[in-house]
Design a protein around this motif. Structure first.
Motif, mmCIF file in Angstrom:
data_model
loop_
_atom_site.group_PDB
_atom_site.id
_atom_site.type_symbol
_atom_site.label_atom_id
_atom_site.label_comp_id
_atom_site.label_asym_id
_atom_site.label_seq_id
_atom_site.Cartn_x
_atom_site.Cartn_y
_atom_site.Cartn_z
ATOM 1 N N TRP A 1 -18.671 -44.743 55.157
ATOM 2 C CA TRP A 1 -18.641 -43.402 55.727
ATOM 3 C C TRP A 1 -19.436 -43.424 57.030
ATOM 4 O O TRP A 1 -20.364 -44.221 57.183
ATOM 5 N N THR A 2 -19.022 -42.593 57.973
ATOM 6 C CA THR A 2 -19.741 -42.452 59.231
ATOM 7 C C THR A 2 -19.675 -40.991 59.680
ATOM 8 O O THR A 2 -18.747 -40.262 59.308
ATOM 9 N N ALA A 3 -20.640 -40.580 60.457
ATOM 10 C CA ALA A 3 -20.662 -39.242 61.052
ATOM 11 C C ALA A 3 -21.554 -39.291 62.286
ATOM 12 O O ALA A 3 -22.568 -39.987 62.299
ATOM 13 N N VAL A 4 -21.178 -38.544 63.317
ATOM 14 C CA VAL A 4 -21.987 -38.463 64.530
ATOM 15 C C VAL A 4 -22.554 -37.054 64.629
ATOM 16 O O VAL A 4 -21.821 -36.070 64.595
ATOM 17 N N MET A 5 -23.874 -36.992 64.742
ATOM 18 C CA MET A 5 -24.590 -35.733 64.829
ATOM 19 C C MET A 5 -25.013 -35.515 66.286
ATOM 20 O O MET A 5 -25.686 -36.360 66.870
ATOM 21 N N HIS A 6 -24.601 -34.389 66.857
ATOM 22 C CA HIS A 6 -25.015 -34.018 68.216
ATOM 23 C C HIS A 6 -26.158 -33.019 68.081
ATOM 24 O O HIS A 6 -25.949 -31.896 67.632
ATOM 25 N N VAL A 7 -27.359 -33.452 68.464
ATOM 26 C CA VAL A 7 -28.539 -32.610 68.287
ATOM 27 C C VAL A 7 -28.803 -31.786 69.551
ATOM 28 O O VAL A 7 -28.321 -32.134 70.634
ATOM 29 N N PRO A 8 -29.544 -30.681 69.416
ATOM 30 C CA PRO A 8 -29.742 -29.753 70.542
ATOM 31 C C PRO A 8 -30.334 -30.383 71.808
ATOM 32 O O PRO A 8 -30.067 -29.911 72.902
ATOM 33 N N ASP A 9 -31.110 -31.455 71.674
ATOM 34 C CA ASP A 9 -31.707 -32.068 72.876
ATOM 35 C C ASP A 9 -30.719 -32.932 73.654
ATOM 36 O O ASP A 9 -31.084 -33.552 74.652
ATOM 37 N N GLY A 10 -29.468 -32.987 73.180
ATOM 38 C CA GLY A 10 -28.437 -33.751 73.872
ATOM 39 C C GLY A 10 -28.239 -35.156 73.338
ATOM 40 O O GLY A 10 -27.311 -35.853 73.743
ATOM 41 N N SER A 11 -29.098 -35.588 72.435
ATOM 42 C CA SER A 11 -28.948 -36.929 71.880
ATOM 43 C C SER A 11 -27.956 -36.926 70.712
ATOM 44 O O SER A 11 -27.534 -35.869 70.242
ATOM 45 N N GLU A 12 -27.569 -38.113 70.289
ATOM 46 C CA GLU A 12 -26.641 -38.267 69.178
ATOM 47 C C GLU A 12 -27.260 -39.182 68.133
ATOM 48 O O GLU A 12 -27.984 -40.122 68.468
ATOM 49 N N TYR B 1 -26.033 -41.559 64.942
ATOM 50 C CA TYR B 1 -24.866 -42.184 64.329
ATOM 51 C C TYR B 1 -25.202 -42.560 62.884
ATOM 52 O O TYR B 1 -25.846 -43.574 62.640
ATOM 53 N N TRP B 2 -24.769 -41.728 61.948
ATOM 54 C CA TRP B 2 -25.022 -41.959 60.527
ATOM 55 C C TRP B 2 -23.946 -42.877 59.962
ATOM 56 O O TRP B 2 -22.788 -42.827 60.373
ATOM 57 N N HIS B 3 -24.337 -43.691 59.000
ATOM 58 C CA HIS B 3 -23.379 -44.601 58.380
ATOM 59 C C HIS B 3 -23.885 -45.016 57.005
ATOM 60 O O HIS B 3 -25.074 -44.861 56.690
ATOM 61 N N GLY B 4 -22.971 -45.525 56.201
ATOM 62 C CA GLY B 4 -23.349 -46.050 54.896
ATOM 63 C C GLY B 4 -22.122 -46.474 54.111
ATOM 64 O O GLY B 4 -20.996 -46.472 54.626
ATOM 65 N N ARG B 5 -22.362 -46.825 52.865
ATOM 66 C CA ARG B 5 -21.302 -47.229 51.939
ATOM 67 C C ARG B 5 -21.479 -46.478 50.625
ATOM 68 O O ARG B 5 -22.603 -46.220 50.204
ATOM 69 N N TYR B 6 -20.351 -46.186 50.012
ATOM 70 C CA TYR B 6 -20.387 -45.556 48.692
ATOM 71 C C TYR B 6 -20.656 -46.632 47.647
ATOM 72 O O TYR B 6 -20.016 -47.676 47.640
ATOM 73 N N THR B 7 -21.619 -46.361 46.773
ATOM 74 C CA THR B 7 -21.971 -47.313 45.722
ATOM 75 C C THR B 7 -21.546 -46.833 44.333
ATOM 76 O O THR B 7 -21.476 -47.625 43.408
ATOM 77 N N GLU B 8 -21.294 -45.535 44.205
ATOM 78 C CA GLU B 8 -20.811 -44.968 42.946
ATOM 79 C C GLU B 8 -20.044 -43.695 43.268
ATOM 80 O O GLU B 8 -20.523 -42.847 44.019
ATOM 81 N N VAL B 9 -18.845 -43.573 42.714
ATOM 82 C CA VAL B 9 -18.020 -42.390 42.931
ATOM 83 C C VAL B 9 -17.475 -41.976 41.569
ATOM 84 O O VAL B 9 -16.620 -42.650 41.001
ATOM 85 N N ASP B 10 -18.010 -40.881 41.023
ATOM 86 C CA ASP B 10 -17.613 -40.387 39.708
ATOM 87 C C ASP B 10 -17.396 -38.874 39.808
ATOM 88 O O ASP B 10 -18.229 -38.080 39.384
ATOM 89 N N PRO B 11 -16.247 -38.473 40.395
ATOM 90 C CA PRO B 11 -16.016 -37.035 40.601
ATOM 91 C C PRO B 11 -15.786 -36.311 39.283
ATOM 92 O O PRO B 11 -15.148 -36.872 38.402
ATOM 93 N N PRO B 12 -16.274 -35.109 39.114
ATOM 94 C CA PRO B 12 -17.183 -34.391 40.014
ATOM 95 C C PRO B 12 -18.625 -34.458 39.540
ATOM 96 O O PRO B 12 -19.371 -33.504 39.718
ATOM 97 N N ARG B 13 -19.040 -35.560 38.935
ATOM 98 C CA ARG B 13 -20.363 -35.646 38.326
ATOM 99 C C ARG B 13 -21.435 -36.326 39.178
ATOM 100 O O ARG B 13 -22.593 -35.924 39.156
ATOM 101 N N ARG B 14 -21.040 -37.373 39.919
ATOM 102 C CA ARG B 14 -22.064 -38.193 40.568
ATOM 103 C C ARG B 14 -21.476 -38.875 41.803
ATOM 104 O O ARG B 14 -20.357 -39.376 41.771
ATOM 105 N N LEU B 15 -22.297 -38.915 42.854
ATOM 106 C CA LEU B 15 -21.929 -39.614 44.078
ATOM 107 C C LEU B 15 -23.167 -40.362 44.557
ATOM 108 O O LEU B 15 -24.240 -39.761 44.708
ATOM 109 N N ALA B 16 -23.037 -41.663 44.738
ATOM 110 C CA ALA B 16 -24.154 -42.468 45.236
ATOM 111 C C ALA B 16 -23.668 -43.228 46.467
ATOM 112 O O ALA B 16 -22.535 -43.702 46.517
#
Length: 146
Positions: A54-65, A67-82
Motif C-alpha cells: 500500500w502507498t499514499a502521498v500526504m500533502h501537508v500544509p507547509d507544502g511538503s509531502e 510518502y507512506w508505504h507498507g505491506r499487508y501482513t494479515e487481512v481478515d475482513p471485517p475482524r482484523r487488518l495488520a
C-alpha cells in the motif's frame, strides 16, 4: 521512552464498513491525515492481501509531502487488518500496525495498536493526537452510512 500506543474508538458503523474505510482508497484518502492534510485518492494504492503493498502521498500544509508505504501482513475482513507502515520510501524500516474491528452496541469498537518504542513520550503524545484527528475525520466520513 515509550513502549507503544493503543487507541480504542467506537465508530457508529458496522465492522464491514469500518474495515472498508481502511482498505478502499476513496475512503482512506478522506480520513488519513485528518482535515488539515490532503491525500489525493489517486496517490493511494492498496493491494489488500497478505504481502500486498500500500502507498499514499500526504500533502501537508507547509507544502511538503510524506510518502507512506507498507505491506499487508494479515487481512481478515471485517475482524482484523495488520500492516507495516513507514514514511521513507528509501528505507525498509517500517512499524507494524494492527487494527481490530469488534461489533459493539453502538457500531464497531476499532482498536489500533502500534509498538513505537523509538518515540519519546512527547513524540508519542503527538502521534496519539494525530491518530485521533484522523479518526475524528473517519467518524464524520462514516456517519449515517452503512
Amino acid at each position: 521512552m515509550s513502549v507503544g500506543l493503543t487507541i480504542t474508538r467506537t465508530i457508529a458503523a458496522p465492522p464491514e464498513r469500518v474495515f472498508a474505510a481502511w482498505t478502499r482508497p476513496e475512503d482512506f484518502s478522506v480520513w488519513f491525515g485528518g482535515d488539515a492534510v490532503d491525500v489525493p485518492t489517486e496517490s493511494v494504492l492498496m493491494d489488500v492481501r497478505v504481502g500486498g503493498r500500500w502507498t499514499a502521498v500526504m500533502h501537508v500544509p507547509d507544502g511538503s509531502e510524506i510518502y507512506w508505504h507498507g505491506r499487508y501482513t494479515e487481512v481478515d475482513p471485517p475482524r482484523r487488518l495488520a500492516f507495516t507502515m513507514g514514511d521513507d520510501p528509501a528505507s525498509d524500516t517500517v512499524d507494524p500496525v494492527v487494527v481490530t474491528f469488534t461489533p459493539a452496541e453502538a457500531g464497531t469498537e476499532m482498536r489500533l495498536t502500534q509498538p513505537r518504542d523509538d518515540l519519546t513520550n512527547e513524540q508519542l503524545a503527538q502521534t496519539l493526537l494525530g491518530y485521533n484527528s484522523f479518526f475524528d475525520t473517519m467518524e464524520i466520513l462514516l456517519a449515517g452510512r452503512d
